[in-house]
Design a protein around this motif. Structure first.
Motif, mmCIF file in Angstrom:
data_model
loop_
_atom_site.group_PDB
_atom_site.id
_atom_site.type_symbol
_atom_site.label_atom_id
_atom_site.label_comp_id
_atom_site.label_asym_id
_atom_site.label_seq_id
_atom_site.Cartn_x
_atom_site.Cartn_y
_atom_site.Cartn_z
ATOM 1 N N VAL A 120 -5.234 -1.530 -19.028
ATOM 2 C CA VAL A 120 -5.208 -2.984 -18.808
ATOM 3 C C VAL A 120 -3.770 -3.418 -18.552
ATOM 4 C CG1 VAL A 120 -5.510 -5.232 -19.940
ATOM 5 C CG2 VAL A 120 -7.311 -3.489 -20.123
ATOM 6 N N GLY A 121 -2.854 -2.973 -19.418
ATOM 7 C CA GLY A 121 -1.442 -3.299 -19.242
ATOM 8 C C GLY A 121 -0.873 -2.747 -17.950
ATOM 9 N N ALA A 122 -1.276 -1.532 -17.591
ATOM 10 C CA ALA A 122 -0.789 -0.920 -16.353
ATOM 11 C C ALA A 122 -1.259 -1.696 -15.128
ATOM 12 C CB ALA A 122 -1.249 0.532 -16.271
ATOM 13 N N LEU A 123 -2.513 -2.144 -15.127
ATOM 14 C CA LEU A 123 -3.011 -2.944 -14.004
ATOM 15 C C LEU A 123 -2.210 -4.236 -13.867
ATOM 16 C CD1 LEU A 123 -6.860 -2.469 -14.324
ATOM 17 C CD2 LEU A 123 -5.570 -2.264 -12.193
ATOM 18 N N ILE A 124 -1.972 -4.904 -14.982
ATOM 19 C CA ILE A 124 -1.227 -6.166 -14.957
ATOM 20 C C ILE A 124 0.217 -5.925 -14.532
ATOM 21 C CG2 ILE A 124 -0.286 -7.984 -16.461
ATOM 22 C CD1 ILE A 124 -3.066 -7.991 -17.852
ATOM 23 N N ASP A 125 0.868 -4.937 -15.135
ATOM 24 C CA ASP A 125 2.254 -4.624 -14.790
ATOM 25 C C ASP A 125 2.385 -4.253 -13.318
ATOM 26 O OD1 ASP A 125 5.066 -3.785 -15.264
ATOM 27 O OD2 ASP A 125 4.250 -1.769 -14.994
ATOM 28 N N THR A 126 1.473 -3.431 -12.823
ATOM 29 C CA THR A 126 1.528 -2.977 -11.433
ATOM 30 C C THR A 126 1.277 -4.126 -10.464
ATOM 31 O OG1 THR A 126 0.823 -0.761 -12.103
ATOM 32 C CG2 THR A 126 0.569 -1.331 -9.773
ATOM 33 N N ASN B 276 -0.748 5.627 -10.246
ATOM 34 C CA ASN B 276 -1.630 4.680 -9.558
ATOM 35 C C ASN B 276 -2.761 5.406 -8.850
ATOM 36 O OD1 ASN B 276 0.451 3.048 -10.398
ATOM 37 N ND2 ASN B 276 0.761 2.055 -8.437
ATOM 38 N N ARG B 277 -2.440 6.530 -8.225
ATOM 39 C CA ARG B 277 -3.479 7.315 -7.546
ATOM 40 C C ARG B 277 -4.464 7.888 -8.557
ATOM 41 N NH1 ARG B 277 0.954 9.500 -4.672
ATOM 42 N NH2 ARG B 277 0.495 11.578 -5.466
ATOM 43 N N TRP B 278 -3.965 8.378 -9.696
ATOM 44 C CA TRP B 278 -4.837 8.921 -10.724
ATOM 45 C C TRP B 278 -5.804 7.852 -11.237
ATOM 46 C CZ3 TRP B 278 -5.718 7.679 -15.842
ATOM 47 C CH2 TRP B 278 -6.533 8.574 -16.552
ATOM 48 N N ARG C 124 0.832 -1.213 0.000
ATOM 49 C CA ARG C 124 0.000 0.000 0.000
ATOM 50 C C ARG C 124 0.864 1.261 0.000
ATOM 51 N NH1 ARG C 124 -4.968 -2.253 3.744
ATOM 52 N NH2 ARG C 124 -6.118 -3.115 1.970
ATOM 53 N N LYS C 125 1.996 1.219 0.686
ATOM 54 C CA LYS C 125 2.910 2.365 0.700
ATOM 55 C C LYS C 125 3.496 2.593 -0.700
ATOM 56 C CE LYS C 125 7.096 4.131 2.880
ATOM 57 N NZ LYS C 125 8.181 3.885 3.815
ATOM 58 N N ILE C 126 3.895 1.520 -1.353
ATOM 59 C CA ILE C 126 4.422 1.639 -2.720
ATOM 60 C C ILE C 126 3.338 2.208 -3.634
ATOM 61 C CG2 ILE C 126 5.327 0.385 -4.708
ATOM 62 C CD1 ILE C 126 6.400 -1.721 -2.668
ATOM 63 N N ASN C 127 2.136 1.677 -3.528
ATOM 64 C CA ASN C 127 1.028 2.129 -4.371
ATOM 65 C C ASN C 127 0.743 3.611 -4.162
ATOM 66 O OD1 ASN C 127 -1.162 1.585 -6.250
ATOM 67 N ND2 ASN C 127 -2.521 1.828 -4.500
ATOM 68 N N ALA C 128 0.729 4.044 -2.911
ATOM 69 C CA ALA C 128 0.425 5.445 -2.592
ATOM 70 C C ALA C 128 1.501 6.392 -3.101
ATOM 71 C CB ALA C 128 0.244 5.607 -1.088
#
Length: 143
Positions: A56-62, A19-21, A10-14
């Protein structure tokens, strides 16, 4: 769920503006696996009203990167990733479930399935694989 693992992810994501956008939400994280979700956003759609293939690619990559981070730490870089779009990504919510296929000291192999959720029903819309390189050294400077 290991609270330390999910807190790390969650820290990495934030810390990622993109990711926030997009509204990426870390649903669960355990060593070697992560579930990431995103609510439908019109701004993330393409001209036909489906989720844009780039997102779609960003969700998978992330999701794959986060799964790798649970076993290798947060200093990773995608060396290669591939996405297979199986059907139009149309839904109220999108859920990416990634897992580590093979961890290593220098590389981590991961796989992911992305589903669209509509009226409570899930449909597989894409799959992907990512090869991540484990980076050594200090964190990059803040920008």
């Amino acid at each position: 769920m290991n609270p330390d693992v999910i807190a790390l992810v969650r820290k990495i994501n934030a810390s990622a503006e993109f990711n926030r956008w997009c509204g990426f939400e870390v649903v669960s994280a355990v060593p070697g696996a992560v579930e990431l979700a995103m609510q439908w956003r019109k701004e993330a759609g393409q001209y036909s009203g489906f989720l844009h293939a780039g997102v779609v690619g960003a969700l998978i990559d992330t999701a794959c990167g986060f799964a790798a981070a649970t076993v290798a730490g947060p200093r990773l870089l995608a060396a290669h990733f591939s996405v297979n779009c199986l059907r139009p990504a149309l839904g109220e919510r999108f859920v990416a479930r990634a897992r580590v296929v093979k961890p290593g000291k220098q590389q981590v192999f991961t796989a992911c399935e992305l589903s669209a959720v509509e009226n409570g029903a899930e449909k597989l819309v894409a799959t992907g694989e990512t090869l991540l390189t484990v980076l050594a050294g200090e964190a990059p400077p803040e920008r």
